[in-house]
Design a protein around this motif. Structure first.
Motif, short mmCIF file in Angstrom:
data_model
loop_
_atom_site.label_atom_id
_atom_site.label_comp_id
_atom_site.label_asym_id
_atom_site.label_seq_id
_atom_site.Cartn_x
_atom_site.Cartn_y
_atom_site.Cartn_z
N ARG A 99 -8.01 -5.32 1.13
CA ARG A 99 -7.09 -5.15 2.25
C ARG A 99 -5.93 -4.25 1.83
O ARG A 99 -5.41 -4.35 0.72
CB ARG A 99 -6.56 -6.48 2.75
N ASN A 140 -2.61 -2.79 0.86
CA ASN A 140 -1.41 -3.39 0.27
C ASN A 140 -1.61 -4.82 -0.22
O ASN A 140 -0.65 -5.48 -0.62
CB ASN A 140 -0.23 -3.36 1.25
N GLN A 141 -2.86 -5.29 -0.22
CA GLN A 141 -3.18 -6.62 -0.74
C GLN A 141 -4.46 -6.54 -1.56
O GLN A 141 -5.51 -7.05 -1.15
CB GLN A 141 -3.33 -7.62 0.41
N ASP A 160 4.42 0.22 1.53
CA ASP A 160 3.95 -1.00 0.88
C ASP A 160 4.19 -2.25 1.74
O ASP A 160 3.50 -3.25 1.57
CB ASP A 160 4.65 -1.18 -0.47
N ASP A 161 5.18 -2.20 2.62
CA ASP A 161 5.49 -3.39 3.41
C ASP A 161 4.81 -3.37 4.78
O ASP A 161 5.04 -4.23 5.61
CB ASP A 161 7.01 -3.52 3.60
N ASN A 212 2.11 -4.10 7.44
CA ASN A 212 1.18 -5.20 7.60
C ASN A 212 0.08 -4.79 8.59
O ASN A 212 0.19 -5.01 9.79
CB ASN A 212 1.91 -6.45 8.08
N ASN A 226 -3.53 -5.70 8.99
CA ASN A 226 -4.57 -6.58 8.48
C ASN A 226 -5.99 -6.08 8.73
O ASN A 226 -6.94 -6.58 8.13
CB ASN A 226 -4.41 -7.98 9.11
#
Length: 343
Positions: free
Chosen positions: A232, A234-235, A308-309, A311, A313
């Motif tokens: 995912r 940034n994850q 980076d922040d 979101n 998904n």
């Protein structure tokens, strides 16, 4: 309707006689200019700058105008040198960034500060990295910030003769090793003639085995790309179960040279693509540019362009790495120890 750059790039792969007639004189002029420029540096009429600290410089570049798979090879070489205990730094032009100032990368660096490929290399290898239009200036800034660096890898600097180098490595795509119709820009994709490969220390054939007739160097290496697990955006610890995509719409976006290779990699993983979006190499991309789909899969090179922040998904990233055989890092260290060369 295809754009001009798409028409030219298609011509490079499948030459059009009419375009060849128009572009051949320009390629002949380009060849003379490129040869004179190199001769001026080799003869000393133009001066190459050496870094003030005696740190060896290894250039990894190509004689093609992009699309050779160089970035994963640079990452693999840097990682290989790190595994052998070498403190490696990276310098690059930083193509596509907004600023012209020399920039030493840090945890807050963005693609607009550093360029997408240098930022990707920095994050992937952890190696100290600096970018600048002058590789020498970038090298000086990098050494000032990280004086313990023992070796510098110059990414895509084969034609940047203003910086002296100790080892030259050229990346050449396997698909072009058997071609007899290659030409210089703009009639073809070459920045320098094939004869340039005779003078480099090593040639890395990317994306497969070389044609039997292709042997410009006694030091030949081959690389192949291996895909990792899709994660995912940034994850990176959250991996995608590709089985869940069967009942979802899947789109993919790639702002790289030869994006079809990326699309084919996903198809080879058994993923059905409902939409593919090919952007120009290094193109800017934002959340608003993403297709409307249950899942969107992008390249690592494009992933670094997102904050980076952010979101998102439904956005996933396919990581790749180059496997080089034989050991290119070992060859570089042996070359430097045995007979360092300054060009």
């Amino acid at each position: 309707m295809p754009k001009l750059h798409q028409i030219i790039e298609r011509h490079w792969q499948r030459p059009n006689p009419f375009l060849s007639f128009l572009l051949k004189p320009l390629s002949m002029l380009f060849a003379k200019i490129a040869a004179k420029r190199r001769d001026d540096f080799v003869s000393g009429r133009l001066k190459s700058e050496k870094l003030p600290v005696p740190v060896p410089v290894v250039v990894v570049g190509n004689i093609h105008a992009g699309g050779t798979g160089k970035t994963p090879i640079v990452a693999a070489l840097v990682s290989g040198l790190q595994e052998k205990g070498v403190k490696v730094g990276i310098i690059s032009r930083g193509y596509g960034r907004k600023s012209k100032a020399v920039h030493v990368l840090n945890a807050e660096s963005r693609a607009e500060d550093a360029g997408d490929e240098p930022l990707l290399l920095f994050r992937k290898t952890g190696a100290p990295t600096a970018v600048g239009g002058s590789r020498a200036e970038a090298g000086r800034a990098l050494l000032a910030a990280h004086p313990d660096i023992g070796l510098i890898v110059a990414d895509d600097g084969l034609q940047h003769y203003a910086l002296r180098r100790d080892v030259e490595i050229a990346v050449f795509p396997a698909a072009d090793t058997g071609r007899t119709d290659l030409d210089l820009l703009p009639n073809g994709s070459l920045r320098e003639p094939l004869s340039r490969l005779d003078s480099v220390d090593a040639v890395v054939v990317s994306g497969g085995k070389a044609d039997a007739s292709f042997a410009p160097s006694k030091n030949m290496f081959h690389s192949r790309i291996e895909t990792g697990q899709i994660y995912r955006l940034n994850q990176p610890s959250e991996l995608l179960d590709t089985g869940r995509l069967k009942n979802q719409t899947v789109a993919t976006v790639a702002g790289i040279a030869k994006p079809e290779r990326f699309f084919d990699s996903l198809r080879n993983m058994g993923i059905t693509l409902n939409q593919t979006v090919a952007l120009p190499d290094h193109a800017d991309i934002a959340a608003a540019d993403l297709p409307n789909a249950d899942a969107v899969i992008i390249t690592e090179k494009d992933a670094v362009k997102f904050s980076d922040d952010l979101n998102l998904n439904h956005v996933w990233v396919l990581p790749v790495c180059a496997i080089i055989e034989p050991d290119l890092a070992e060859f570089v260290l042996e070359r430097l120890e045995r007979a360092p060369k300054v060009v």
